[in-house]
Design an enzyme around this catalytic site. Structure first.
Site, short mmCIF file in Angstrom:
data_model
loop_
_atom_site.label_atom_id
_atom_site.label_comp_id
_atom_site.label_asym_id
_atom_site.label_seq_id
_atom_site.Cartn_x
_atom_site.Cartn_y
_atom_site.Cartn_z
N HIS A 133 -17.23 2.62 40.92
CA HIS A 133 -18.41 3.22 41.56
C HIS A 133 -18.10 4.68 41.89
CE1 HIS A 133 -22.04 3.54 43.92
NE2 HIS A 133 -21.35 3.96 44.96
N LYS A 146 -19.21 9.45 37.40
CA LYS A 146 -20.01 10.31 38.28
C LYS A 146 -19.72 11.80 38.06
CE LYS A 146 -21.79 6.84 40.88
NZ LYS A 146 -21.20 5.60 40.37
N HIS A 199 -24.33 11.05 40.72
CA HIS A 199 -24.63 9.70 41.18
C HIS A 199 -26.12 9.43 40.94
CE1 HIS A 199 -24.76 6.03 43.17
NE2 HIS A 199 -24.31 6.34 44.38
N PHE A 219 -25.31 2.21 50.47
CA PHE A 219 -25.66 2.30 51.89
C PHE A 219 -26.16 0.93 52.36
CE2 PHE A 219 -26.78 7.08 52.75
CZ PHE A 219 -25.42 7.35 52.87
N PHE A 233 -21.47 0.15 44.97
CA PHE A 233 -21.54 -0.01 46.42
C PHE A 233 -22.65 0.86 46.96
CE2 PHE A 233 -17.03 0.08 44.99
CZ PHE A 233 -16.90 -1.29 44.86
N CYS A 271 -27.87 2.29 46.11
CA CYS A 271 -27.05 2.59 44.94
C CYS A 271 -26.54 1.35 44.22
CB CYS A 271 -25.91 3.50 45.34
SG CYS A 271 -26.54 4.99 46.18
#
Lengths: 407, 84
Positions: A301, A330, A335, A394, A392, A163
């Site tokens: 984010h 979002k 997202h 994974f 941000f 992301c």
């Protein structure tokens, strides 16, 4: 160091094709999230909502360019074309080795990867694999497809950081142009919806599951009733250009990129952490040589996850307190994953241009664990000179970018 | 399978897999220079012909000699006749 400016933008988003559709949808408080009837057959999938982008006019891309493109690469090619047209750059008039692209995504086309494995695992007949299948599945599929389609012969790179992919692409483009190695880079990202994509979040309880019958009510960034993220898809591409180069051709300049930073959390693969977000944002402000008070707007984010929004809010509170207005997009578009940084940066740049900040859609009541920062609940008109964009991902990846309006 | 059926099925492959308009599918059309196929397309052409005609031609040496649509019609016709 060279100065780096943004001179073009293109978007394919869940709110439609083009920057205008995106901004009209955001301004009117439209949600692109819908119930995904076609996912009903997946056992173990709890979230049945998503924000799909419409695929259209793909046949305008010549077949021999299109054959190596999965869904996300088509989005990227269309967004890149829009961005190029917006910038007014004529590729044939640019020194060929000084213009390229950096386009990131989480993986190659998720739809194509799934099709390839269906053939490999079930039919076990490699002769059934189309010749262009691998080109749709490669991690740098969007970048190489855009480069081939437009005939770009400078740097061609893919930043793959889930992301944070597209914000890393913009940040990397900024650093390369600033170093003097390239004059123009088309930077951004693309990603596409697939049950495996939403599934990757669903298995770790990061998706929204309570709003399957009321999809417009989710995701709910920073809200007390937030219950997870909703995947979207699309592509955002920005034209980054060396300042003097842009001046020479009298280009329209949206903003100057003045700071960028990216870092790893070193602590957890799926849970973001306020300490490392603080490190990332602080490093960005330092790189931009500005104090926190100079940030007029933070495009967060904030995906609507219980854990992630809390950590981002804590980090923003630590640095900015209750000063800079904060909102997340979002709630409108879900997202958009590897595309989110670029799509949302483009939206933030347009807010800067218009002097209006749009609030977080579905933020009805601020969650106690997200309090202490300047959440926007209503549109606000104000002079915006400097913005901060957060992403941000994974893997504990953080990225942040600062842009300043050109005076 | 008669000759017209072979022509129709082959032309359908070119229309569906390579998006080539019907009126360009003339027997003398050169598949590279007139119809715009390239080396990657040939891989997909062989796969599509195999599927459409139920034949196995991937390792046939004669595939390399194909230049025109008529060459394909003749090649398939021969393969079918020889019972591949």
């Amino acid at each position: 160091m060279k100065r780096v400016v943004i001179t073009g933008a293109g978007v394919i988003s869940p709110l439609g094709s083009g920057v205008r559709s995106l901004m009209e949808g955001i301004a009117s408080g439209t949600s692109a999230v819908r119930y995904m009837e076609e996912w009903a057959g997946y056992c173990g999938m709890n979230s049945h909502v998503a924000a799909p982008a419409e695929m259209k006019d793909e046949k305008k891309i010549p077949r021999q360019c299109r054959r190596s493109m999965g869904r996300m690469s088509i989005f990227a090619a269309q967004a890149a074309e829009q961005a190029l047209a917006d910038s007014g750059i004529i590729i044939s008039e640019v020194q060929p080795d000084r213009m390229g692209c950096i386009i990131g995504s989480t993986t190659g086309s998720a739809v194509s990867i799934s099709k390839a494995f269906e053939i490999m695992l079930f039919q076990k007949d490699l002769s059934l694999l189309p010749s262009s299948m691998f080109f749709q599945c490669m991690s740098h599929s969007a970048a190489m497809n855009v480069a081939q389609y437009l005939g770009l012969t400078g740097y061609v790179m893919a930043t793959s950081a889930a992301c944070a992919s597209s914000l890393q692409a913009v940040g990397t483009g900024y650093e390369i142009i600033a170093s003097g190695r390239q004059d123009i880079l088309l930077c951004g990202g693309a990603d596409e919806l697939h049950p495996s994509v939403t599934g990757s979040f669903d298995v770790v309880f990061a998706t929204s599951v309570k709003y399957n019958q009321t999809p417009n009510k989710t995701p709910r960034p920073f809200d007390k009733d937030r219950d997870g993220l909703v995947c979207g898809e699309g592509s955002g591409i920005l034209v980054l250009e060396e300042y003097e180069h842009a001046l020479r051709r009298n280009a329209k300049i949206y903003a100057e990129i003045t700071g960028y930073n990216t870092c790893g959390s070193g602590s957890h693969i799926s849970q973001s952490e306020d300490k490392s977000i603080v490190q990332c944002i602080s490093g960005t402000l330092k790189n931009a040589q500005i104090s926190y008070e100079e940030i007029d707007y933070i495009n967060a984010h904030a995906t609507g996850t219980v854990q992630g929004d809390k950590e981002e809010a804590a980090a923003i509170k630590h640095i900015f307190g209750n000063t800079a207005p904060v909102s997340s997009l979002k709630g409108h578009i879900g997202h958009t994953l590897g595309a989110s940084g670029a799509i949302e940066l483009i939206a933030a740049l347009h807010m800067m241009e218009k002097g209006v900040i749009y609030p977080t859609f579905n933020l009805d009541e601020i969650a106690p664990d997200c309090e202490g920062i300047n959440h926007l609940m209503e549109p606000v008109e104000k002079e915006i000179n400097t913005i901060l964009k957060n992403c941000f991902a994974f893997g504990g990846i953080n990225a942040a970018l600062v842009c300043r309006k050109m005076k | 399978m008669n000759e017209q059926e072979i022509i129709d099925i082959t032309n359908k492959v070119f229309e569906e897999s390579f998006e080539i308009e019907k009126d360009r599918l003339k027997p003398e059309a050169h598949i590279f220079t007139d119809l715009g196929l390239d080396s990657l397309d040939i891989v997909d052409l062989v796969a599509a012909l195999q599927k459409s005609f139920g034949v196995n031609i991937r390792n046939e040496e004669k595939v390399r000699n194909i230049r025109t649509l008529q060459d394909i019609y003749d090649f398939i016709s021969t393969i079918k006749r020889e019972g591949h």
